[in-house]
Design an enzyme around this catalytic site. Structure first.
Site, short mmCIF file in Angstrom:
data_model
loop_
_atom_site.label_atom_id
_atom_site.label_comp_id
_atom_site.label_asym_id
_atom_site.label_seq_id
_atom_site.Cartn_x
_atom_site.Cartn_y
_atom_site.Cartn_z
N CYS A 138 -3.84 5.99 3.11
CA CYS A 138 -4.05 4.86 2.21
C CYS A 138 -2.73 4.40 1.59
O CYS A 138 -2.24 5.00 0.62
CB CYS A 138 -5.05 5.25 1.12
SG CYS A 138 -5.34 3.92 -0.06
N CYS A 141 -2.95 3.30 -2.05
CA CYS A 141 -3.06 4.40 -3.02
C CYS A 141 -1.73 5.12 -3.21
O CYS A 141 -1.35 5.47 -4.32
CB CYS A 141 -4.07 5.45 -2.57
SG CYS A 141 -5.54 4.84 -1.76
N ASP A 142 -1.05 5.39 -2.10
CA ASP A 142 0.06 6.34 -2.16
C ASP A 142 1.44 5.73 -1.90
O ASP A 142 2.44 6.45 -1.95
CB ASP A 142 -0.18 7.47 -1.13
CG ASP A 142 -1.47 8.24 -1.46
OD1 ASP A 142 -1.78 8.38 -2.64
OD2 ASP A 142 -2.15 8.69 -0.52
#
Ligand code: NDP
Length: 319
Positions: A138, A141-142
């Site tokens: 992701c 997200c990261d």
């Protein structure tokens, strides 16, 4: 009115969508049963710091966010069961859910499908060991954690291109690795990626091993050129997978309308159909029906909608 052994609401999946649906359904006194599925907690449970979920100014660990949601749902009377749906009969109401040999089938008046989509992985032991330690599926997200680092993105479709382009905001260099010399990505995405000065394309190349398992952080990738057989090492600090997602909709093949890739089709956000007609009391929410946004907060949003619609359905049909 129906018999008491029939559930009002069963929720499939215990990710952000399912647990939000559980909180709302439980607070409406529907005593929902949540079948946790094969990836309890969903994709948040395999991520680390979540910095874009509103209400957490310092961010929150994905597993902690999920655990909090579980406790919140349980506090209002949701029941969670570590089990998985094998098949469902949605041809007559109340619906029957089969949990496999030796387990009692469940009858339910409403069904909320929140079984999500699983990110595809390379399935290398070293990759699996480093999920959350530099291996991620992701970018949204990261990506932030890749700031100032050299990274790799795996895949040759639009997801990989989109991730690679997004990650150039943080990373100093992005190597995009595709297993063949044919890229599936649309022309416009390909052109953007190839024109970007920080993106380098590596085709006909597979990852054989993610390096850094002992150090518990990604240190590089061992690569093999599938045409020449040549092996090389690429020093990177992150590996992002962009090789697609698989919607967890197997029990609904032939029972609900799905798109060509197997995602459940919805209208009005959460209403599902069979041959174009509504299936009463069945709703889908989260990534199983959303291939566009795929965010924790959007999954939670549709989870809420599904629970409100289930409550309304039960009211309208003499709960
Ligand atoms: P795709 O199925 O289009 O592409 C998957 C890519 O991953 C392919 O290059 C495939 O290689 C590769 N791959 C699959 N499995 C492996 C593996 N085990 N090892 C190495 N490589 C692997 O998935 P996407 O998620 O990219 O896209 C899905 C759909 O969503 C598409 O229709 C796409 O257009 C759309 N989409 C659109 C976006 C946009 O327009 N902005 C953004 C994201 C998605 P191979 O070709 O060899 O099979």
């Amino acid at each position: 009115m129906s018999d008491t052994s029939t559930r009002d609401t069963v929720i499939l999946g215990s990710g952000c969508a399912g647990l939000t649906a559980a909180i709302y359904a439980a607070r409406a006194n529907l005593k929902p049963l949540v079948l946790e599925g094969h990836e309890p907690g969903g994709q948040l449970s395999i991520t680390t710091l979540v910095e874009n979920f509103p209400g957490w100014p310092e961010g929150v660990q994905g597993p902690e966010l999920i655990e909090n949601m579980k406790q919140q749902a349980a506090r209002f009377g949701a029941e969670l069961q570590m089990t998985e749906l094998v098949s469902a009969d949605l041809s007559k109401h109340p619906y029957v859910l089969d949990l496999g040999p030796g387990k009692e089938p469940i009858h339910t008046r409403t069904l909320i499908i929140a079984s999500g989509a699983s990110a595809r992985w390379l399935s290398l032991p070293s990759e699996q060991a480093l999920i959350g330690h530099g291996v991620s599926s992701c970018a949204t997200c990261d990506g932030f954690f890749a700031s100032g680092k050299e990274i790799a993105v795996i895949g040759g479709g639009d997801s990989a291109m989109e991730e690679a382009l997004f990650l150039t905001r943080f990373a100093t260099k992005v190597t995009l690795i595709n297993r063949t010399d044919r890229f599936r990505a649309s022309r416009i995405m390909m052109e953007r990626a190839t024109a970007h000065p920080s993106i380098q394309l590596l085709s006909s190349t597979v990852v054989e091993e993610v390096l850094g398992v002992e150090q518990k952080e990604v240190r590089g990738l061992r690569l093999r050129n599938v045409k020449t057989g040549e092996r090389t090492e690429l020093p990177v600090s992150f590996m992002f997978l962009g090789i697609g997602h698989t919607p967890n909709a197997k029990p609904f093949h032939g029972q609900l309308d799905l798109d060509p890739d197997g995602y459940i089709l919805t209208h009005g956000n959460v209403f599902v159909t069979r041959n174009g007609r509504d299936v009463p009391g069945v709703f889908a929410c989260g990534d199983i029906q959303d291939r566009r946004y795929r965010q924790a907060i959007t999954a939670a949003g549709t989870g809420c909608m599904a629970a409100l619609e289930a409550e309304k359905f039960l009211e309208d049909h003499g709960r």
